[in-house]
Design a protein around this motif. Structure first.
Motif, PDB file in Angstrom:
ATOM      1  N   CYS A   8       0.847  -1.191   0.000  1.00 21.30           N
ATOM      2  CA  CYS A   8       0.000   0.000   0.000  1.00 21.30           C
ATOM      3  C   CYS A   8       0.882   1.239   0.000  1.00 21.30           C
ATOM      4  O   CYS A   8       2.105   1.139  -0.010  1.00 21.30           O
ATOM      5  N   GLN A  10       1.490   3.069   2.354  1.00 21.99           N
ATOM      6  CA  GLN A  10       2.242   3.144   3.614  1.00 21.99           C
ATOM      7  C   GLN A  10       3.337   2.078   3.672  1.00 21.99           C
ATOM      8  O   GLN A  10       3.894   1.793   4.719  1.00 21.99           O
ATOM      9  N   HIS A  12       3.022  -1.150   3.551  1.00 22.65           N
ATOM     10  CA  HIS A  12       2.689  -2.423   4.175  1.00 22.65           C
ATOM     11  C   HIS A  12       2.697  -3.492   3.080  1.00 22.65           C
ATOM     12  O   HIS A  12       2.077  -3.300   2.042  1.00 22.65           O
ATOM     13  N   CYS A  35      -5.470  -2.602   1.880  1.00 24.95           N
ATOM     14  CA  CYS A  35      -4.356  -3.040   2.714  1.00 24.95           C
ATOM     15  C   CYS A  35      -4.931  -3.639   4.001  1.00 24.95           C
ATOM     16  O   CYS A  35      -5.743  -3.015   4.676  1.00 24.95           O
ATOM     17  N   VAL A  37      -3.553  -4.025   6.728  1.00 27.49           N
ATOM     18  CA  VAL A  37      -3.006  -3.377   7.924  1.00 27.49           C
ATOM     19  C   VAL A  37      -3.665  -2.025   8.170  1.00 27.49           C
ATOM     20  O   VAL A  37      -4.152  -1.753   9.259  1.00 27.49           O
ATOM     21  N   CYS A  38      -3.729  -1.162   7.137  1.00 23.66           N
ATOM     22  CA  CYS A  38      -4.223   0.195   7.375  1.00 23.66           C
ATOM     23  C   CYS A  38      -5.503   0.494   6.586  1.00 23.66           C
ATOM     24  O   CYS A  38      -6.088   1.561   6.740  1.00 23.66           O
TER      25      CYS A  38
HETATM   26 ZN   LIG Z   1      -1.214  -0.248   4.621  1.00 18.26          ZN
END
Ligand SMILES: [Zn+2]
Length: 151
Positions: A8, A10, A12, A35, A37-38
């Motif tokens: 992503c 970020q 991840h 994503c 994660v986020c």
């Molecule tokens: Zn992410």
């Protein structure tokens, strides 16, 4: 089945499973890939998937002076851990309806059956149809380890 290493905005890193390469582009366009994660929908394919093309990935890592493939960075490990955690929570908090997912999601949306969180399998085509009907779905790439839990 295609396995892509995705990232992503970020950074991840996670894996996504797709029926065909084109499915990836279409699902990203429709915002179906997020994503784990986020939750970001800004997803890109990493250059090479070590599982598919390990030799090349290792060569690239050496050239870049970065960590060797197969030795994920601390940040990747953390993302992986969060991903597994989310997958477990998802499994604990949803009812598995398997291949009836699209049908069940529709019945819930049209209030033919009590509202609840469900998970299951849908083809990209089914998922796209649900989105078009205004039914909220999201694609979560399930870690292979959790796909067939040992009983
Ligand atoms: Zn992410």
């Amino acid at each position: 089945m295609k396995v892509f290493n995705l990232s992503c905005d970020q950074d991840h890193v996670f894996e996504g499973w797709f029926g065909r390469s084109e499915d990836f582009d279409r699902q990203v366009e429709q915002g179906l890939v997020q994503c784990p994660v986020c939750g970001s929908g800004d997803i890109r394919k990493l250059l090479s998937a070590p599982r598919i093309n390990r030799g090349r990935a290792e060569a690239l890592a050496r050239e870049a002076g970065g960590p060797q493939a197969g030795e994920p960075s601390q940040r990747q490990l953390e993302a992986q851990r969060l991903w597994m955690q989310m997958a477990r929570q998802l499994i604990e908090n949803t009812e598995d309806v398997g291949r009836r997912f699209a049908e069940e999601a529709r019945r819930i949306h049209y209030r033919e059956t009590p509202a609840r969180a469900i998970r299951g399998e849908a083809t990209p085509h089914e998922a796209a149809d649900l989105v078009e009907e205004g039914i909220e779905v999201f694609v979560f790439p399930m870690p292979a380890a959790l796909k067939n839990p040992v009983q």
